[in-house]
Design a protein around this motif. Structure first.
Motif, short mmCIF file in Angstrom:
data_model
loop_
_atom_site.label_atom_id
_atom_site.label_comp_id
_atom_site.label_asym_id
_atom_site.label_seq_id
_atom_site.Cartn_x
_atom_site.Cartn_y
_atom_site.Cartn_z
N SER A 42 -52.45 -25.78 -5.58
CA SER A 42 -51.74 -26.51 -4.70
C SER A 42 -51.05 -25.49 -3.53
O SER A 42 -51.03 -26.11 -2.30
CB SER A 42 -50.34 -26.98 -5.34
OG SER A 42 -50.51 -27.79 -6.16
N ILE A 43 -50.83 -24.20 -3.82
CA ILE A 43 -50.40 -23.42 -2.54
C ILE A 43 -51.71 -23.19 -1.85
O ILE A 43 -51.42 -23.15 -0.66
CB ILE A 43 -50.03 -21.98 -3.11
CG1 ILE A 43 -48.92 -22.00 -4.02
CG2 ILE A 43 -49.83 -20.73 -2.25
CD1 ILE A 43 -48.38 -20.88 -4.84
N GLU A 83 -55.39 -16.57 -12.81
CA GLU A 83 -54.72 -18.10 -12.28
C GLU A 83 -55.42 -18.12 -11.05
O GLU A 83 -55.98 -19.23 -10.35
CB GLU A 83 -53.58 -18.17 -12.32
CG GLU A 83 -53.13 -18.44 -13.78
CD GLU A 83 -51.45 -18.59 -14.00
OE1 GLU A 83 -51.06 -18.84 -15.20
OE2 GLU A 83 -50.89 -18.39 -12.95
N SER A 86 -50.41 -25.04 -15.91
CA SER A 86 -49.44 -25.09 -14.63
C SER A 86 -49.47 -24.02 -13.93
O SER A 86 -49.26 -24.21 -12.49
CB SER A 86 -48.06 -25.12 -15.50
OG SER A 86 -47.80 -23.86 -15.99
N GLY A 87 -49.88 -22.90 -14.30
CA GLY A 87 -50.23 -21.62 -13.23
C GLY A 87 -51.30 -21.87 -12.27
O GLY A 87 -51.13 -22.00 -10.80
N THR A 138 -50.41 -24.52 -9.79
CA THR A 138 -49.28 -24.32 -8.78
C THR A 138 -50.16 -23.53 -7.77
O THR A 138 -49.89 -23.61 -6.45
CB THR A 138 -48.34 -23.26 -9.34
OG1 THR A 138 -47.48 -24.07 -10.23
CG2 THR A 138 -47.44 -22.99 -8.25
N LYS A 139 -50.91 -22.61 -8.26
CA LYS A 139 -51.69 -21.66 -7.23
C LYS A 139 -52.60 -22.52 -6.49
O LYS A 139 -53.15 -22.46 -5.25
CB LYS A 139 -52.40 -20.66 -8.07
CG LYS A 139 -51.32 -19.71 -8.51
CD LYS A 139 -52.07 -18.52 -9.55
CE LYS A 139 -50.92 -17.63 -9.82
NZ LYS A 139 -49.67 -18.41 -10.42
#
Length: 247
Positions: A36-37, A218, A29-30, A33-34
């Motif tokens: 996606s950022i 990550e 998930s980390g 998320t990164k």
């Protein structure tokens, strides 16, 4: 546990040793998320570059941007992979520079071939991304030592072929004879190779997360995946441009 990583652009990039970590460990998930950022930053900056170009047109700074932005992005990738502790900062720098570069390139393609070429490339990129994720997660395609060596060999072949074709283009002023067909074949192969390299990135993420790598890894893992996604997008732009030009 050490994992050898082959990024589609920077084979020599290495995350170092991934060992079981007592503190916060990297998670899927980390990484998502990164990733996606970073993709979000690239999209915003690319959109901004597009708006600026449409408002003020092309100028001398455009060539400088097309040269300096990729160079800074490459340096950022190397730093992120060599120094995981500063990977967040380096990854953001990469996203900013690559967003600027993609924004300019996409605008140029849109001017010559219409806005639909960019939309097609974006949709196709994410379509391939999720398609490769499905193939990897279901085990239909397995990433082993042979697969990695094969992909790297194909990458080296593509790089040498591209260099030779660029030299021919510079001296001849345009592609001559059958070189147009060779160029088309090279672009098609590049799309295939960049797509398959996503599998290697997925495998790298899986191995590092399962090994209990530290949380700051990550950003490096996400950056590696984003580099491949950007590569795939650019190759798809080139492919659609050739197809549309041949109509």
């Amino acid at each position: 546990m050490r994992f050898r990583r082959m990024n589609p652009v920077y084979r020599y990039a290495d995350y170092g040793n991934a060992t079981v970590y007592d503190g916060d460990a990297a998670s899927y998930s980390g990484v998502v998320t990164k990733t996606s950022i970073l993709l979000g930053i690239i999209a915003v900056v690319a959109f901004y570059a597009n708006i600026r170009l449409q408002a003020f047109g092309f100028n001398n700074g455009l060539i400088i941007t097309l040269i300096l932005a990729p160079i800074i992005a490459i340096i950022a990738v190397i730093v992120a992979h060599r120094r995981p502790e500063v990977a967040m900062f380096a990854s953001i720098v990469y996203a900013l520079m690559e967003g600027l570069f993609i924004g300019v390139i996409s605008t140029i393609y849109a001017i010559y071939f219409g806005d639909q070429i960019v939309q097609m490339a974006v949709l196709s990129t994410f379509g391939v991304l999720f398609g490769m994720l499905f193939l990897y997660s279901t085990g239909i395609i397995r990433v082993g030592a042979f697969f990695r060596r094969l992909m790297f060999s194909l990458l080296i072949g593509l790089l040498f072929t591209s260099i030779i074709m660029m030299i021919v283009f510079l001296f001849a002023g345009s592609f001559v004879g059958g070189f147009e067909n060779i160029y088309f074949a090279v672009v098609v192969i590049s799309v295939v190779v960049s797509s398959l390299y996503l599998l290697i990135d997925f495998d790298n993420i899986t191995k590092f997360v399962e090994a209990g790598a530290p949380k700051n890894m990550e950003w490096s893992l996400a950056l590696g995946l984003v580099v491949t996604i950007v590569w795939l997008y650019i190759e798809l732009l080139r492919l659609f441009a050739i197809i549309m030009d041949r109509r």
